[in-house]
Design a protein around this motif. Structure first.
Motif, PDB file in Angstrom:
ATOM      1  N   ASP A 149      35.170  40.669  41.889  1.00  0.00           N
ATOM      2  CA  ASP A 149      36.965  41.075  40.078  1.00  0.00           C
ATOM      3  C   ASP A 149      37.426  41.676  40.900  1.00  0.00           C
ATOM      4  OD1 ASP A 149      37.267  42.152  37.678  1.00  0.00           O
ATOM      5  OD2 ASP A 149      35.250  43.449  37.398  1.00  0.00           O
ATOM      6  N   GLY A 150      38.586  41.076  40.068  1.00  0.00           N
ATOM      7  CA  GLY A 150      39.834  41.535  40.126  1.00  0.00           C
ATOM      8  C   GLY A 150      39.963  43.272  40.241  1.00  0.00           C
ATOM      9  N   VAL A 151      39.107  43.731  39.319  1.00  0.00           N
ATOM     10  CA  VAL A 151      38.905  45.503  39.654  1.00  0.00           C
ATOM     11  C   VAL A 151      38.554  46.146  40.540  1.00  0.00           C
ATOM     12  CG1 VAL A 151      38.027  47.458  38.591  1.00  0.00           C
ATOM     13  CG2 VAL A 151      38.755  45.615  37.323  1.00  0.00           C
ATOM     14  N   GLN A 152      37.520  45.338  41.367  1.00  0.00           N
ATOM     15  CA  GLN A 152      37.182  45.668  42.859  1.00  0.00           C
ATOM     16  C   GLN A 152      38.125  45.349  43.506  1.00  0.00           C
ATOM     17  OE1 GLN A 152      34.578  47.295  42.495  1.00  0.00           O
ATOM     18  NE2 GLN A 152      34.025  47.080  40.536  1.00  0.00           N
ATOM     19  N   VAL A 153      38.976  44.775  43.467  1.00  0.00           N
ATOM     20  CA  VAL A 153      39.739  43.831  44.633  1.00  0.00           C
ATOM     21  C   VAL A 153      40.895  44.474  44.778  1.00  0.00           C
ATOM     22  CG1 VAL A 153      41.397  41.982  45.265  1.00  0.00           C
ATOM     23  CG2 VAL A 153      39.740  41.591  44.344  1.00  0.00           C
ATOM     24  N   MET A 154      41.781  45.389  43.568  1.00  0.00           N
ATOM     25  CA  MET A 154      42.607  46.139  43.087  1.00  0.00           C
ATOM     26  C   MET A 154      41.942  47.279  43.455  1.00  0.00           C
ATOM     27  SD  MET A 154      44.005  47.092  39.318  1.00  0.00           S
ATOM     28  CE  MET A 154      44.195  45.976  38.922  1.00  0.00           C
TER      29      MET A 154
ATOM     30  N   LYS B 145      36.682  28.307  37.878  1.00  0.00           N
ATOM     31  CA  LYS B 145      36.417  27.645  36.666  1.00  0.00           C
ATOM     32  C   LYS B 145      38.409  28.106  36.503  1.00  0.00           C
ATOM     33  CE  LYS B 145      31.239  29.274  35.954  1.00  0.00           C
ATOM     34  NZ  LYS B 145      31.168  30.266  34.301  1.00  0.00           N
ATOM     35  N   TYR B 146      38.523  29.086  35.730  1.00  0.00           N
ATOM     36  CA  TYR B 146      39.718  28.887  35.218  1.00  0.00           C
ATOM     37  C   TYR B 146      40.792  28.135  36.384  1.00  0.00           C
ATOM     38  CZ  TYR B 146      44.629  31.209  34.554  1.00  0.00           C
ATOM     39  OH  TYR B 146      46.059  31.380  33.748  1.00  0.00           O
ATOM     40  N   ILE B 147      40.582  27.779  37.684  1.00  0.00           N
ATOM     41  CA  ILE B 147      42.059  27.510  38.153  1.00  0.00           C
ATOM     42  C   ILE B 147      41.509  25.887  37.600  1.00  0.00           C
ATOM     43  CG2 ILE B 147      42.921  29.166  39.774  1.00  0.00           C
ATOM     44  CD1 ILE B 147      41.144  27.762  42.024  1.00  0.00           C
ATOM     45  N   LEU B 148      40.095  25.559  37.871  1.00  0.00           N
ATOM     46  CA  LEU B 148      39.920  23.962  37.953  1.00  0.00           C
ATOM     47  C   LEU B 148      40.322  23.450  36.109  1.00  0.00           C
ATOM     48  CD1 LEU B 148      36.684  23.626  40.193  1.00  0.00           C
ATOM     49  CD2 LEU B 148      38.655  22.628  40.930  1.00  0.00           C
ATOM     50  N   ASN B 149      40.122  24.380  35.593  1.00  0.00           N
ATOM     51  CA  ASN B 149      40.167  24.467  33.851  1.00  0.00           C
ATOM     52  C   ASN B 149      41.499  24.741  33.505  1.00  0.00           C
ATOM     53  OD1 ASN B 149      36.954  23.266  33.704  1.00  0.00           O
ATOM     54  ND2 ASN B 149      36.743  25.734  33.420  1.00  0.00           N
TER      55      ASN B 149
ATOM     56  N   THR C 150      54.021  27.494  36.554  1.00  0.00           N
ATOM     57  CA  THR C 150      53.572  27.926  35.975  1.00  0.00           C
ATOM     58  C   THR C 150      53.243  29.779  36.955  1.00  0.00           C
ATOM     59  OG1 THR C 150      52.259  26.824  34.914  1.00  0.00           O
ATOM     60  CG2 THR C 150      51.537  29.173  35.120  1.00  0.00           C
ATOM     61  N   THR C 151      53.390  30.779  35.680  1.00  0.00           N
ATOM     62  CA  THR C 151      53.734  32.125  37.296  1.00  0.00           C
ATOM     63  C   THR C 151      51.994  32.808  36.992  1.00  0.00           C
ATOM     64  OG1 THR C 151      55.918  32.781  36.255  1.00  0.00           O
ATOM     65  CG2 THR C 151      54.353  34.579  36.784  1.00  0.00           C
ATOM     66  N   LEU C 152      51.662  33.741  38.072  1.00  0.00           N
ATOM     67  CA  LEU C 152      50.825  33.501  37.398  1.00  0.00           C
ATOM     68  C   LEU C 152      49.998  35.412  36.890  1.00  0.00           C
ATOM     69  CD1 LEU C 152      49.174  32.644  41.446  1.00  0.00           C
ATOM     70  CD2 LEU C 152      48.960  31.552  39.337  1.00  0.00           C
TER      71      LEU C 152
ATOM     72  N   LEU D  69      40.680  38.539  36.181  1.00  0.00           N
ATOM     73  CA  LEU D  69      40.943  38.009  37.403  1.00  0.00           C
ATOM     74  C   LEU D  69      42.749  38.426  37.513  1.00  0.00           C
ATOM     75  CD1 LEU D  69      39.809  34.400  36.434  1.00  0.00           C
ATOM     76  CD2 LEU D  69      38.644  36.050  37.696  1.00  0.00           C
ATOM     77  N   LEU D  70      43.372  38.333  38.607  1.00  0.00           N
ATOM     78  CA  LEU D  70      44.049  38.570  39.406  1.00  0.00           C
ATOM     79  C   LEU D  70      44.962  38.074  39.812  1.00  0.00           C
ATOM     80  CD1 LEU D  70      43.624  42.312  41.031  1.00  0.00           C
ATOM     81  CD2 LEU D  70      44.567  42.011  38.372  1.00  0.00           C
ATOM     82  N   PRO D  71      46.374  37.979  40.748  1.00  0.00           N
ATOM     83  CA  PRO D  71      46.557  36.791  41.021  1.00  0.00           C
ATOM     84  C   PRO D  71      46.628  36.751  42.238  1.00  0.00           C
ATOM     85  CG  PRO D  71      48.722  37.542  39.553  1.00  0.00           C
ATOM     86  CD  PRO D  71      47.331  38.730  39.175  1.00  0.00           C
ATOM     87  N   LYS D  72      45.850  37.789  42.836  1.00  0.00           N
ATOM     88  CA  LYS D  72      45.188  37.726  44.439  1.00  0.00           C
ATOM     89  C   LYS D  72      44.312  36.468  44.253  1.00  0.00           C
ATOM     90  CE  LYS D  72      43.684  40.781  48.440  1.00  0.00           C
ATOM     91  NZ  LYS D  72      44.697  41.185  48.937  1.00  0.00           N
TER      92      LYS D  72
END
Length: 277
Positions: free
Chosen positions: A23-28, A45-49, A226-228, A238-241
């Motif tokens: 989860d991006g929150v945990q990464v942040m 799922k996001y990047i493939l779709n 496309t800007t992340l 989902l963060l850019p990271k």
């Protein structure tokens, strides 16, 4: 000491993989190290779709280039090495010298570009396959391997009425599995990791491999791409990271699968291919 060195080398890959499914929150908050926090596959799922990122098309392109390019390169290298390993071939040392001269004294980027342009390879998928079809180093390894095979095999086949093509395909090819697997690994890794060649020659983004897309997203963001941004998907942030980590995993993981299949041949092929005939 070796264990510590192995951990140091492997840690970045494990960390990237963990970030890609966290989860991006945990990464942040800096909680993700070796184990994912808030495990999810939403980033993939996001990047493939997401057709705007072009990840799916880039992945398909890389698989195509690696499979077709490796098969073609292995075939051309083996055929050339087989011919150059025959002492009855007149001028074989002169031909080998031409390979060495072209290998050592590279013409440079601009002459290569002009040649490829004249050949119609600019903005063509074949630019990833044809120019690198024969590596001089791998040609030497393959020829040296063939030199170690007994001449009596060829002599017996000639007595039985076989011609050169039959001898190459039915006698030498089955015996060359170790060296073919070895050079296949080298070719596939080189093609899969290539980003400079497509960056120079492929203007159509529909032909870009995954490595060039990764380069444009992570290392040198393309102003027109496309800007992340932060994305919320199914309750996960989902963060850019996260997105960058997922793309890196997709760019690295498939080629790692090549090694387990070729490992048993790799050492044997390199050792036998390094012997002088």
């Amino acid at each position: 000491m070796l264990l510590l060195l192995s951990v140091i080398c492997i840690y970045p890959f494990i960390n990237i993989a963990a970030v890609s499914v966290s989860d991006g929150v945990q990464v942040m908050s800096g909680k993700v190290y070796l184990w994912p926090e808030g495990f999810n596959l939403e980033t993939y799922k996001y990047i493939l779709n997401n057709p705007r990122l072009g990840i799916t098309q880039g992945f398909y392109n890389s698989v195509f280039y690696a499979v077709v390019g490796t098969a073609f390169a292995v075939m051309m290298t083996f055929i050339t090495a087989y011919a150059l390993s025959k002492k009855r071939l007149k001028g074989r040392y002169a031909i080998m010298m031409l390979f060495l001269i072209a290998w050592i004294f590279d013409a440079g980027l601009i002459p290569n570009y002009l040649i490829n342009q004249k050949l119609g390879l600019v903005d063509s998928r074949w630019i990833m396959i044809l120019p690198g079809a024969i590596s001089t180093f791998l040609l030497i390894v393959t020829r040296s391997f063939l030199d170690t095979l007994p001449y009596e095999l060829e002599e017996s086949a000639f007595i039985d009425g076989a011609n050169d093509i039959q001898i190459m395909c039915k006698v030498y090819f089955p015996l060359s599995t170790p060296v073919l697997a070895t050079i296949g690994v080298f070719y596939s890794v080189n093609i899969w990791n290539s980003f400079l060649t497509p960056m120079i020659y492929l203007r159509d983004k529909a032909m870009h491999p995954i490595q060039l897309i990764l380069y444009n997203l992570v290392i040198r963001p393309d102003p027109g791409s496309t800007t992340l941004e932060n994305v919320v998907s199914d309750g996960y942030t989902l963060l850019p990271k996260n997105i960058e980590a997922a793309v890196i995993v997709l760019a690295i993981f498939p080629i790692l699968l090549v090694y387990p299949f070729a490992q048993r041949y790799f050492t044997q092929g390199m050792l036998m291919g390094s012997l002088k005939g």
